[in-house]
Design a protein around this motif. Structure first.
Motif, PDB file in Angstrom:
ATOM      1  N   LYS A   7       0.792  -1.331  -0.030  1.00 18.87           N
ATOM      2  CA  LYS A   7      -0.105  -0.017  -0.114  1.00 18.87           C
ATOM      3  C   LYS A   7       0.870   1.248   0.106  1.00 18.87           C
ATOM      4  O   LYS A   7       0.453   2.047  -0.727  1.00 18.87           O
ATOM      5  CB  LYS A   7      -0.848  -0.015   1.150  1.00 18.87           C
ATOM      6  N   ASN A   8       1.965   1.124   0.714  1.00 18.87           N
ATOM      7  CA  ASN A   8       3.010   2.419   0.800  1.00 18.87           C
ATOM      8  C   ASN A   8       3.601   2.511  -0.722  1.00 18.87           C
ATOM      9  O   ASN A   8       3.982   3.891  -1.072  1.00 18.87           O
ATOM     10  CB  ASN A   8       4.043   2.184   1.509  1.00 18.87           C
ATOM     11  N   ARG A   9       3.598   1.576  -1.458  1.00 16.63           N
ATOM     12  CA  ARG A   9       4.028   1.809  -2.772  1.00 16.63           C
ATOM     13  C   ARG A   9       3.142   2.028  -3.892  1.00 16.63           C
ATOM     14  O   ARG A   9       3.674   2.205  -5.201  1.00 16.63           O
ATOM     15  CB  ARG A   9       5.264   0.856  -3.149  1.00 16.63           C
ATOM     16  N   SER A  11       1.020   4.324  -4.824  1.00 18.69           N
ATOM     17  CA  SER A  11       1.054   5.750  -5.546  1.00 18.69           C
ATOM     18  C   SER A  11       2.356   5.577  -6.500  1.00 18.69           C
ATOM     19  O   SER A  11       1.948   5.898  -7.727  1.00 18.69           O
ATOM     20  CB  SER A  11       1.183   6.640  -4.395  1.00 18.69           C
ATOM     21  N   ALA A  12       3.365   5.283  -6.176  1.00 24.56           N
ATOM     22  CA  ALA A  12       4.359   5.065  -7.146  1.00 24.56           C
ATOM     23  C   ALA A  12       4.269   4.223  -8.219  1.00 24.56           C
ATOM     24  O   ALA A  12       4.526   4.281  -9.283  1.00 24.56           O
ATOM     25  CB  ALA A  12       5.791   4.714  -6.342  1.00 24.56           C
ATOM     26  N   ASP A  15       1.897   5.711 -10.772  1.00 24.81           N
ATOM     27  CA  ASP A  15       2.595   7.023 -11.304  1.00 24.81           C
ATOM     28  C   ASP A  15       3.740   6.307 -12.536  1.00 24.81           C
ATOM     29  O   ASP A  15       4.434   6.977 -13.081  1.00 24.81           O
ATOM     30  CB  ASP A  15       3.379   7.799 -10.204  1.00 24.81           C
ATOM     31  N   GLU A  39      -7.698   0.137  -2.403  1.00 25.20           N
ATOM     32  CA  GLU A  39      -6.908   0.960  -2.331  1.00 25.20           C
ATOM     33  C   GLU A  39      -6.574   1.519  -3.516  1.00 25.20           C
ATOM     34  O   GLU A  39      -6.365   2.968  -3.604  1.00 25.20           O
ATOM     35  CB  GLU A  39      -5.797   0.687  -1.178  1.00 25.20           C
ATOM     36  N   ARG A  42      -9.228   3.680  -5.469  1.00 27.17           N
ATOM     37  CA  ARG A  42      -9.265   4.925  -4.831  1.00 27.17           C
ATOM     38  C   ARG A  42      -8.147   5.953  -5.057  1.00 27.17           C
ATOM     39  O   ARG A  42      -8.495   7.140  -5.550  1.00 27.17           O
ATOM     40  CB  ARG A  42      -9.235   4.670  -3.284  1.00 27.17           C
ATOM     41  N   LYS A  45      -8.874   7.165  -8.578  1.00 30.12           N
ATOM     42  CA  LYS A  45     -10.024   8.032  -8.351  1.00 30.12           C
ATOM     43  C   LYS A  45      -9.501   9.428  -8.022  1.00 30.12           C
ATOM     44  O   LYS A  45      -9.749  10.396  -8.621  1.00 30.12           O
ATOM     45  CB  LYS A  45     -10.888   7.830  -7.568  1.00 30.12           C
ATOM     46  N   LEU A  46      -8.837   9.314  -7.023  1.00 37.83           N
ATOM     47  CA  LEU A  46      -8.063  10.796  -6.286  1.00 37.83           C
ATOM     48  C   LEU A  46      -7.177  11.338  -7.656  1.00 37.83           C
ATOM     49  O   LEU A  46      -7.305  12.737  -7.653  1.00 37.83           O
ATOM     50  CB  LEU A  46      -7.348  10.346  -5.204  1.00 37.83           C
ATOM     51  N   ASN A  47      -6.484  10.764  -8.598  1.00 34.84           N
ATOM     52  CA  ASN A  47      -5.504  11.361  -9.148  1.00 34.84           C
ATOM     53  C   ASN A  47      -6.423  11.725 -10.362  1.00 34.84           C
ATOM     54  O   ASN A  47      -5.902  13.086 -10.849  1.00 34.84           O
ATOM     55  CB  ASN A  47      -4.652  10.172 -10.363  1.00 34.84           C
ATOM     56  N   PHE A  49      -9.457  12.908 -10.085  1.00 37.12           N
ATOM     57  CA  PHE A  49      -9.856  14.249  -9.236  1.00 37.12           C
ATOM     58  C   PHE A  49      -8.976  15.344  -9.170  1.00 37.12           C
ATOM     59  O   PHE A  49      -9.447  16.402  -9.608  1.00 37.12           O
ATOM     60  CB  PHE A  49     -10.612  13.680  -8.155  1.00 37.12           C
ATOM     61  N   LEU A  50      -7.915  15.081  -9.039  1.00 38.72           N
ATOM     62  CA  LEU A  50      -6.798  16.257  -8.828  1.00 38.72           C
ATOM     63  C   LEU A  50      -6.616  16.757 -10.214  1.00 38.72           C
ATOM     64  O   LEU A  50      -6.345  18.027 -10.516  1.00 38.72           O
ATOM     65  CB  LEU A  50      -5.717  15.796  -8.385  1.00 38.72           C
ATOM     66  N   GLU A  51      -6.427  15.884 -11.305  1.00 36.86           N
ATOM     67  CA  GLU A  51      -6.205  16.528 -12.524  1.00 36.86           C
ATOM     68  C   GLU A  51      -7.429  17.067 -13.193  1.00 36.86           C
ATOM     69  O   GLU A  51      -7.131  17.666 -14.434  1.00 36.86           O
ATOM     70  CB  GLU A  51      -5.650  15.391 -13.633  1.00 36.86           C
ATOM     71  N   ALA A  52      -8.540  17.298 -12.734  1.00 35.15           N
ATOM     72  CA  ALA A  52      -9.576  17.695 -13.284  1.00 35.15           C
ATOM     73  C   ALA A  52      -9.538  19.216 -13.876  1.00 35.15           C
ATOM     74  O   ALA A  52     -10.226  19.631 -14.481  1.00 35.15           O
ATOM     75  CB  ALA A  52     -10.957  17.326 -12.519  1.00 35.15           C
TER      76      ALA A  52
ATOM     77  N   ARG B 148       1.714  16.066  -9.963  1.00 36.80           N
ATOM     78  CA  ARG B 148       0.213  16.043 -10.802  1.00 36.80           C
ATOM     79  C   ARG B 148      -0.052  17.111 -11.681  1.00 36.80           C
ATOM     80  O   ARG B 148      -0.620  16.975 -12.721  1.00 36.80           O
ATOM     81  CB  ARG B 148      -0.830  16.072  -9.609  1.00 36.80           C
ATOM     82  N   TYR B 149       0.588  18.393 -11.493  1.00 34.93           N
ATOM     83  CA  TYR B 149       0.295  19.266 -12.408  1.00 34.93           C
ATOM     84  C   TYR B 149       1.379  19.817 -13.324  1.00 34.93           C
ATOM     85  O   TYR B 149       1.065  20.440 -14.489  1.00 34.93           O
ATOM     86  CB  TYR B 149      -0.087  20.566 -11.709  1.00 34.93           C
ATOM     87  N   TYR B 154       9.647  11.519 -10.540  1.00 36.93           N
ATOM     88  CA  TYR B 154      10.038  11.520  -9.160  1.00 36.93           C
ATOM     89  C   TYR B 154      11.547  11.856  -9.058  1.00 36.93           C
ATOM     90  O   TYR B 154      11.984  12.734  -8.167  1.00 36.93           O
ATOM     91  CB  TYR B 154       9.995  10.181  -8.397  1.00 36.93           C
ATOM     92  N   GLU B 169       8.943   9.959  -3.051  1.00 38.90           N
ATOM     93  CA  GLU B 169       7.846   8.653  -3.107  1.00 38.90           C
ATOM     94  C   GLU B 169       7.126   8.932  -1.578  1.00 38.90           C
ATOM     95  O   GLU B 169       5.816   8.916  -1.775  1.00 38.90           O
ATOM     96  CB  GLU B 169       8.503   7.408  -3.329  1.00 38.90           C
ATOM     97  N   HIS B 173       3.403   9.907  -1.296  1.00 34.27           N
ATOM     98  CA  HIS B 173       2.256   8.628  -0.665  1.00 34.27           C
ATOM     99  C   HIS B 173       1.611   9.556   0.535  1.00 34.27           C
ATOM    100  O   HIS B 173       0.120   9.283   0.579  1.00 34.27           O
ATOM    101  CB  HIS B 173       3.144   7.475  -0.188  1.00 34.27           C
ATOM    102  N   LEU B 187     -14.959  11.652  -3.446  1.00 34.39           N
ATOM    103  CA  LEU B 187     -14.356  10.282  -3.965  1.00 34.39           C
ATOM    104  C   LEU B 187     -15.532   9.150  -4.055  1.00 34.39           C
ATOM    105  O   LEU B 187     -15.745   8.483  -5.257  1.00 34.39           O
ATOM    106  CB  LEU B 187     -13.116   9.923  -3.443  1.00 34.39           C
TER     107      LEU B 187
END
Lengths: 161, 190
Positions: A7-9, A11-12, A15, A39, A42, A45-47, A49-52, B148-149, B154, B169, B173, B187
């Motif tokens: 879960k800690n990884r 996001s990376a 990306d 997770e 989620r 979705k967040l990504n 949402f942020l890029e909208a 993101r923008y 990284y 990272e 996170h 969300l």
């Protein structure tokens, strides 16, 4: 792979920042683990949402305004040589050092003055008050008078036949 | 031509080379400043200030460095300083309409045409995202904005922030965990 580490990884991973081996391990784990998959979704979705938010439109007069400002700044800016800049920087520690020395001097001077003032105060108090003032039965007090009367009566009784 | 070649030419007195660098980066700088400051006018002023700083400090640029990394570093320091002084001003005075104006700025960008209800919803979401990003600490906020923008990797973010890739990272996170918590209700809707 343990879920917590994964879960800690995530996001990376999302990306595309992980090496191929770690990425394939995570991909395999996501197929089996519903909690990690939840997770992951989620995060997706967040990504999104942020890029909208759309970027700002380009400013066609940006460069011409910048050039105008640069011309103004050139006129306004005093010419400060590097030597002066360094001198100004050097002034900071010098000022701190002078402040410290002055503080120490002031502190020492005040302490001496205070201790001499305290000595004077003790002397004055000694001259005004007898030590007896601070004894258990001060001289001239009601208790002292009563005690002496008591002694006198006892003496008198002792002398009587 | 590479950015570094332009800056080298500018260091040798070619003003046109500086203009070319401005043309290349003005959009990115303006948009990144906007993500930090949330105010169109403030971000425009900040973008100008940043290029003036770059102009004045161009001699300090080392030829072995990457121009964009250096520019981003100048930009982030400037934006964080603006935010700090804004915070000080807010602390000293009562709230002015400045911040509110910042939030409303985006409405004028977003609501150009289209369905008013969906525009309003979009503006509301934008506001929520901005609020959430603003509540992050400066390191997390910087990492999120650059990634993101600006779409930086990284490694590029690590170079700009002068830290390790692992640290970037971890910042991203933690930032996403925090953003996920703050934007949970939005969300869920999707």
């Amino acid at each position: 792979m343990i879920c917590k580490n994964l879960k800690n990884r995530l996001s990376a991973y999302l990306d595309g920042e992980l090496d191929a081996r770690t990425s394939s391990q995570i991909a395999l784990h996501l197929e089996e683990c519903s909690s990690c998959k939840f997770e992951f979704e989620r995060l997706q979705k967040l990504n999104m949402f942020l890029e909208a938010e759309e970027p700002l439109p380009a400013d066609p007069y940006f460069l011409s305004r910048l050039r105008a400002r640069l011309r103004n700044e050139d006129r306004k800016m005093p010419v400060v040589s590097n030597a002066w800049r360094w001198a100004a920087r050097a002034l900071v520690p010098v000022t701190i050092a002078v402040g410290l020395v002055f503080g120490i001097f002031l502190g020492t001077h005040l302490t001496e003055k205070l201790s001499s003032d305290a000595d004077t105060a003790f002397k004055i108090s000694d001259s005004y008050f007898d030590e007896d003032v601070f004894s258990a039965i001060p001289q001239g007090s009601l208790t002292a008078e009563y005690t002496s009367l008591n002694h006198w009566e006892q003496n008198l009784e002792g002398k009587m036949p | 031509m590479q950015d570094e070649e332009f800056i080298r030419q500018f260091q040798n007195g070619d003003e046109q080379a500086f203009d070319e660098l401005v043309r290349r980066y003005q959009g990115q700088v303006h948009n990144t400043c906007y993500r930090f400051l949330n105010d169109v006018q403030d971000s425009r002023d900040a973008a100008q200030d940043i290029f003036i700083k770059v102009y004045a400090a161009s001699r300090q640029f080392r030829p072995e460095a990457k121009f964009s990394t250096w520019l981003y570093r100048v930009m982030i320091n400037h934006c964080l300083n603006v935010l700090r002084s804004r915070k000080r001003r807010q602390w000293l005075s009562t709230f002015t309409s400045r911040e509110n104006r910042g939030n409303l700025d985006h409405l004028s960008v977003a609501d150009a045409g289209g369905n008013p209800a969906s525009d309003l919803e979009k503006a509301e979401r934008t506001r929520a995202v901005r609020k959430a990003i603003n509540s992050l600490n400066s390191e997390q906020k910087t990492a999120v904005i650059l990634h993101r923008y600006q779409g930086l990797s990284y490694q590029e973010i690590a170079d700009i922030m002068q830290t390790s890739v692992a640290s970037v990272e971890s910042r991203l996170h933690r930032a996403k965990l925090a953003l996920g918590r703050m934007l949970a209700e939005y969300l869920k809707e999707d």
